[in-house]
Design an enzyme around this catalytic site. Structure first.
Site, PDB file in Angstrom:
ATOM      1  N   SER A   1       0.848  -1.192   0.000  1.00  0.00           N
ATOM      2  CA  SER A   1       0.000   0.000   0.000  1.00  0.00           C
ATOM      3  C   SER A   1       0.888   1.249   0.000  1.00  0.00           C
ATOM      4  O   SER A   1       1.667   1.443  -0.922  1.00  0.00           O
ATOM      5  CB  SER A   1      -0.954  -0.054   1.199  1.00  0.00           C
TER       6      SER A   1
ATOM      7  N   ASP B   1      -9.149  -5.056  -5.396  1.00  0.00           N
ATOM      8  CA  ASP B   1      -8.718  -4.024  -4.459  1.00  0.00           C
ATOM      9  C   ASP B   1      -9.421  -2.710  -4.802  1.00  0.00           C
ATOM     10  O   ASP B   1      -9.272  -2.194  -5.906  1.00  0.00           O
ATOM     11  CB  ASP B   1      -7.204  -3.880  -4.556  1.00  0.00           C
TER      12      ASP B   1
ATOM     13  N   HIS C   1      -7.252  -5.848  -1.132  1.00  0.00           N
ATOM     14  CA  HIS C   1      -6.128  -4.994  -0.741  1.00  0.00           C
ATOM     15  C   HIS C   1      -5.183  -5.695   0.233  1.00  0.00           C
ATOM     16  O   HIS C   1      -4.007  -5.346   0.302  1.00  0.00           O
ATOM     17  CB  HIS C   1      -6.648  -3.692  -0.127  1.00  0.00           C
TER      18      HIS C   1
END
Length: 434
Positions: free
Chosen positions: A248, A363, A394
């Site tokens: 991320s 995601d 995610h």
């Protein structure tokens, strides 16, 4: 919220006042809150700035729905009341710190600690062959406890440092019952790769960090580089085969880490974003509104708050002077200017090392748009591997249908295919070294 009779009388008074202040926040009675601040807080967070902080917060998590359980912690001369508060999209702890005179000396908003849930290792991890050892990353002003997971055998092994996403995350990147970094550590070590994971600085020292001086370096870069240095001194690790894997926001920062550590063997960008944070937050709000059937007025209020925050961030990045103690979406002007000046795609093009980009197609936080941007930036390079996984969310876990935050509360594990692919890439089975 009524006083808890199980608390000492003085602490009952503090919890009652903290609850009242949170209620004032919900009602936007900011002057009544500031009246309880000590001199430092009054100067750093005046009424107009407190209003902006609250506006930015509800732009992210929606309106306050319920104030729940309270607990009191003591550190030196200060007592802090932590109130677990339910917002539309998240549960947050509102921490109100009081000095000896009963004035407010600090006000913080952090994700609520997840409940302790049973966790089982993924089936692909062979625990009988692994060893784990506690280490300290960045021993100095900000020592961070970490875990080094080693495969069985003498080594030396290729190794990976895992870099967190946004927020005050623990070493396992815990979300609800899920521990994706622990999955990766155990899975990769089973396949012959050492893994170092550690507590994020914002988790270990959140109440000591100066938000006005906070930048990318303090959030991730310095500690990532210290972790790489630690691995390079580890006898069981091959110093020529050290990689950084960022998830991320950690994936977004990975090219910056690579540029400051050109001796790395490579970087792995796992669900790494390429676009401005506010833009992606707007996209997430719209997605969740559709997926969860939210009322239009709720969505519009969130988008309006986010629009205001975005405009102010762009003004600061354009050279506007910050107000005293100004904080937007949890960060000060220094952070937003630093992030605004960083171009992940331009930086990744300059790296002379192997690169792996992995993206889950389900995601909704970081999307295929970002994956395609990495793909375009790295086109034509033989030392780059890009993989899109249709079923992953995610957290790099399998699912079906539209992904939503509730999915993160169901136990799961990082997909075994990704673990296999990542281990193979690190050991040279995928991609071609430069």
């Amino acid at each position: 919220m009524s006083n808890d009779a199980s608390l000492p009388e003085d602490e009952q008074g503090l919890t009652s006042l903290a609850s009242q202040l949170v209620q004032h926040l919900s009602e936007q009675k900011f002057a009544e809150i500031v009246a309880h601040f000590d001199a430092t807080m009054t100067a750093s967070l005046p009424v107009e700035h407190l209003a902006r902080v609250w506006e930015g917060l509800i732009g992210q998590v929606g309106s306050l729905k319920r104030v729940g359980a309270a607990r009191v912690t003591v550190r030196g001369a200060y007592r802090a009341v932590l109130l677990t508060c339910a917002f539309e999209q998240a549960s947050l702890d509102v921490k109100v710190a009081f000095d000896q005179a009963g004035q407010v000396a600090g006000l913080y908003f952090t994700p609520t600690e997840p409940p302790t849930l049973a966790w089982e290792a993924p089936a692909y991890a062979d625990l009988s062959t692994l060893t784990e050892r506690e280490v300290v990353v960045n021993a100095g002003q900000w020592p961070l406890p970490g875990t080094l997971t080693l495969p069985g055998g003498p080594g030396p092994f290729p190794a990976m440092v895992l870099i967190h996403g946004s927020g005050p995350q623990d070493r396992d990147a815990t979300v609800g019952p899920n521990r994706p970094f622990k999955d990766l550590a155990l899975g990769l070590a089973t396949k012959g790769v050492a893994v170092l994971r550690f507590e994020k600085r914002t988790r270990a020292y959140g109440d000591r960090l100066d938000v006005q001086q906070f930048r990318m370096d303090q959030e991730s870069i310095e500690d990532a580089l210290a972790a790489v240095a630690l691995l390079s001194r580890e006898g069981a690790v091959d110093p020529a085969q050290i990689f950084v894997g960022g998830h991320s926001l950690g994936g977004t920062f990975a090219p910056r880490i690579g540029s400051e550590a050109p001796h790395l063997a490579g970087i792995a960008i796992l669900a790494g974003a390429t676009r401005p944070i506010v833009e992606m937050m707007r996209e997430q709000i719209a997605y969740l509104a559709s997926a969860e059937g939210k009322a239009p007025d709720q969505v519009n209020a969130q988008l309006d708050g986010l629009k205001s925050a975005g405009e102010r961030i762009r003004a600061l990045q354009g050279g506007a002077a910050p107000g005293p103690g100004e904080v937007i979406l949890g960060a000060g002007a220094a952070y937003w200017r630093d992030v605004g000046a960083y171009d992940a795609l331009a930086t990744v093009k300059t790296l002379k090392m192997r690169i792996y980009v992995a993206q889950g197609q389900r995601d909704y936080q970081v999307t295929e748009v970002d994956y395609r941007a990495w793909e375009e930036a790295l086109a034509g390079r033989k030392d780059v591997t890009l993989k899109l996984y249709p079923e992953l969310n995610h957290l790099l876990m399998q699912g079906a249908g539209k992904s939503t935050p509730s999915e993160y509360q169901r136990p799961g594990h990082v997909d075994e295919r990704l673990v296999d692919d990542l281990a193979g890439w690190m050991k040279g089975a995928s991609g071609t070294p430069p």
